[in-house]
Design an enzyme around this catalytic site. Structure first.
Site, PDB file in Angstrom:
ATOM      1  N   LYS A   1     -13.497  -1.148   5.884  1.00 10.21           N
ATOM      2  CA  LYS A   1     -14.068  -2.015   4.853  1.00 10.21           C
ATOM      3  C   LYS A   1     -15.111  -2.968   5.411  1.00 10.21           C
ATOM      4  O   LYS A   1     -16.247  -3.011   4.940  1.00 10.21           O
ATOM      5  CB  LYS A   1     -12.958  -2.812   4.168  1.00 10.21           C
ATOM      6  CG  LYS A   1     -12.241  -2.052   3.057  1.00 10.21           C
ATOM      7  CD  LYS A   1     -11.325  -0.976   3.592  1.00 10.21           C
ATOM      8  CE  LYS A   1     -10.560  -0.286   2.461  1.00 10.21           C
ATOM      9  NZ  LYS A   1      -9.650   0.755   2.993  1.00 10.21           N
TER      10      LYS A   1
ATOM     11  N   ALA B   1      -6.609  -4.980   7.150  1.00  4.34           N
ATOM     12  CA  ALA B   1      -7.629  -3.984   6.817  1.00  4.34           C
ATOM     13  C   ALA B   1      -8.852  -4.590   6.137  1.00  4.34           C
ATOM     14  O   ALA B   1      -9.819  -3.867   5.880  1.00  4.34           O
ATOM     15  CB  ALA B   1      -7.026  -2.917   5.898  1.00  4.34           C
TER      16      ALA B   1
ATOM     17  N   TRP C   1       0.855  -1.178   0.000  1.00  2.68           N
ATOM     18  CA  TRP C   1       0.000   0.000   0.000  1.00  2.68           C
ATOM     19  C   TRP C   1       0.897   1.236   0.000  1.00  2.68           C
ATOM     20  O   TRP C   1       1.779   1.364   0.862  1.00  2.68           O
ATOM     21  CB  TRP C   1      -0.877  -0.041   1.242  1.00  2.68           C
ATOM     22  CG  TRP C   1      -1.839   1.093   1.410  1.00  2.68           C
ATOM     23  CD1 TRP C   1      -2.693   1.609   0.484  1.00  2.68           C
ATOM     24  CD2 TRP C   1      -2.057   1.837   2.617  1.00  2.68           C
ATOM     25  NE1 TRP C   1      -3.440   2.629   1.023  1.00  2.68           N
ATOM     26  CE2 TRP C   1      -3.063   2.793   2.341  1.00  2.68           C
ATOM     27  CE3 TRP C   1      -1.510   1.794   3.904  1.00  2.68           C
ATOM     28  CZ2 TRP C   1      -3.522   3.691   3.290  1.00  2.68           C
ATOM     29  CZ3 TRP C   1      -1.968   2.681   4.846  1.00  2.68           C
ATOM     30  CH2 TRP C   1      -2.974   3.617   4.547  1.00  2.68           C
TER      31      TRP C   1
ATOM     32  N   ASP D   1      -0.621  -5.489   9.085  1.00  2.00           N
ATOM     33  CA  ASP D   1      -1.673  -4.549   8.709  1.00  2.00           C
ATOM     34  C   ASP D   1      -2.847  -5.385   8.212  1.00  2.00           C
ATOM     35  O   ASP D   1      -2.755  -6.018   7.162  1.00  2.00           O
ATOM     36  CB  ASP D   1      -1.171  -3.600   7.614  1.00  2.00           C
ATOM     37  CG  ASP D   1      -2.174  -2.486   7.297  1.00  2.00           C
ATOM     38  OD1 ASP D   1      -3.319  -2.557   7.770  1.00  2.00           O
ATOM     39  OD2 ASP D   1      -1.800  -1.556   6.558  1.00  2.00           O
TER      40      ASP D   1
END
Length: 394
Positions: A243, A210, A127, A208
């Site tokens: 999300k 997400a 990202w 991470d």
């Protein structure tokens, strides 16, 4: 003073959003921005979120501050959703943050405070904001191979070869599931090999996560993170609710530090709260309170999980439809990887010139490295994208 400021590099994804909006074509397709959209092109408010917000509106009597770490009902509920029973609650230090980005930033701040010499190993690709934040903080960053451009799968041999460079105290940044931008994930055997290597070298994992619930389901998507948390002495985990709860604009995130020497938990918790105070003091509460309300209510949680599962299956269906359409058009199964990837994104493997051709000729907007948001499609636009891919020579 202000005349001394220098122009900063433009965010390519945000620039793409502006360009898409200005395009007058009615058949244009936005596959750039990283938000989930349903078949009508809307990012919906989930049913359970609406119900939780109504309940909060009816019962909340104060807008006073929460603690520096955020509301404990939220930090405990989200920690449990991600980690299950992989570690005991007393081993977790956690603070609410403004979105997953805030969690990532606070994690890097904690690393810099604890070990200024730590190097951060980051997947290539990753990202983009990971790299931007690390550059801004002046932290040494080393890329490790992750994605094989030929097979569009994980280059695990290359990854492990590059991670041979890590030393004690270094940070290895990993994506918990639904790798952004590639959609290619480690399997559990590979996760175990990474764990064994980290423990042998003394490097510290940072995960991470997400997109839990967007790949293979809530439990399966957390399996790698839980394995790492239960196996490594120290772990950092940055989580986002944007999300899977659809609360993008509420900026609802969580930073967890897992410690296996419980005497360190109190000091770590105090330090995380201190870092919050130095940055934004008290974290935002509305999204966190919505998430906590859902996770701590049996009926709301069941409804949320059902809608999340519908979302996940919708994206899997779009992936399969696109792979099938491309197989029909090309007579080849070289795009079969699209059905194997997980989450919102896949990296198509197109060149920047081919990406530009799709935008110019067909109004298809995706990031220059050919990352595309599968959730930007619907049944009607899948054939349009497939024809554009073939026409552009991908």
């Amino acid at each position: 003073m202000f005349g001394n400021l220098k122009a900063q590099p433009a965010d390519k994804i945000l620039a793409l959003m502006v360009e898409f909006k200005a395009d007058p074509r009615t058949d244009k397709i936005d596959l750039g921005v990283g938000v989930y959209r349903n078949a009508e092109g809307i990012t919906p408010v989930m049913r359970a979120v609406k119900s939780a917000e109504k309940r909060i509106w009816e019962t909340q009597e104060s807008k006073s501050y929460t603690g520096l770490a955020g509301d404990s009902a939220y930090t405990q509920a989200l920690s449990a959703l991600i980690l299950g029973d992989a570690v005991a609650p007393g081993q977790i230090a956690a603070v609410a943050t403004p979105g997953g980005t805030g969690a990532v930033r606070q994690a890097f701040e904690l690393v810099r405070m604890a070990n200024p010499d730590a190097r951060v190993f980051v997947s290539n690709p990753t990202w983009p904001n990971h790299l931007s934040i690390l550059k801004y903080l002046g932290m040494e960053t080393i890329a490790y191979r992750y994605f094989d451009e030929e097979s569009r799968a994980v280059d695990f041999a290359g990854m492990m070869a590059d991670l041979a460079q890590v030393r004690a105290g270094d940070i290895v940044l990993l994506h918990g599931c639904c790798h952004n931008p590639t959609g290619a994930n480690l399997n559990l055997t590979e996760w175990q090999a990474v764990v064994d290597h980290l423990n042998a070298t003394g490097a510290i994992p940072m995960i991470d996560i997400a997109y839990q619930g967007f790949g293979d389901g809530l439990e399966a998507d957390a399996a790698g993170t839980r394995l790492v948390a239960s196996s490594c002495p120290e772990v950092l985990i940055a989580a986002s609710c944007s999300k899977n709860f659809g609360v993008y604009r509420e900026r609802t995130g969580l930073l967890m530090a897992v410690v296996h020497e419980t005497a360190q938990q109190a000091l770590t918790q105090e330090t995380l709260a201190y870092l919050n105070r130095q940055n934004y003091s008290f974290p935002p509460d509305h999204g966190a309170r919505v998430v906590a309300t859902i996770l701590n209510d049996e009926a709301l949680r069941a409804d949320w999980q059902a809608e999340l599962e519908d979302t996940r299956l919708s994206m899997l269906s779009l992936r399969q439809k696109l792979a099938d359409e491309l197989q029909t058009l090309t007579g080849s199964d070289r795009f079969g990887f699209l059905a194997q990837h997980r989450g919102m994104f896949s990296r198509l493997g197109a060149s920047p010139e081919q990406v530009q051709a799709m935008k110019t000729k067909h109004g298809i907007y995706m990031v220059g490295d050919s990352r595309m948001n599968i959730a930007g499609l619907n049944a009607a636009t899948v054939p349009l994208l497939a024809r554009a891919i073939v026409d552009s020579g991908v």
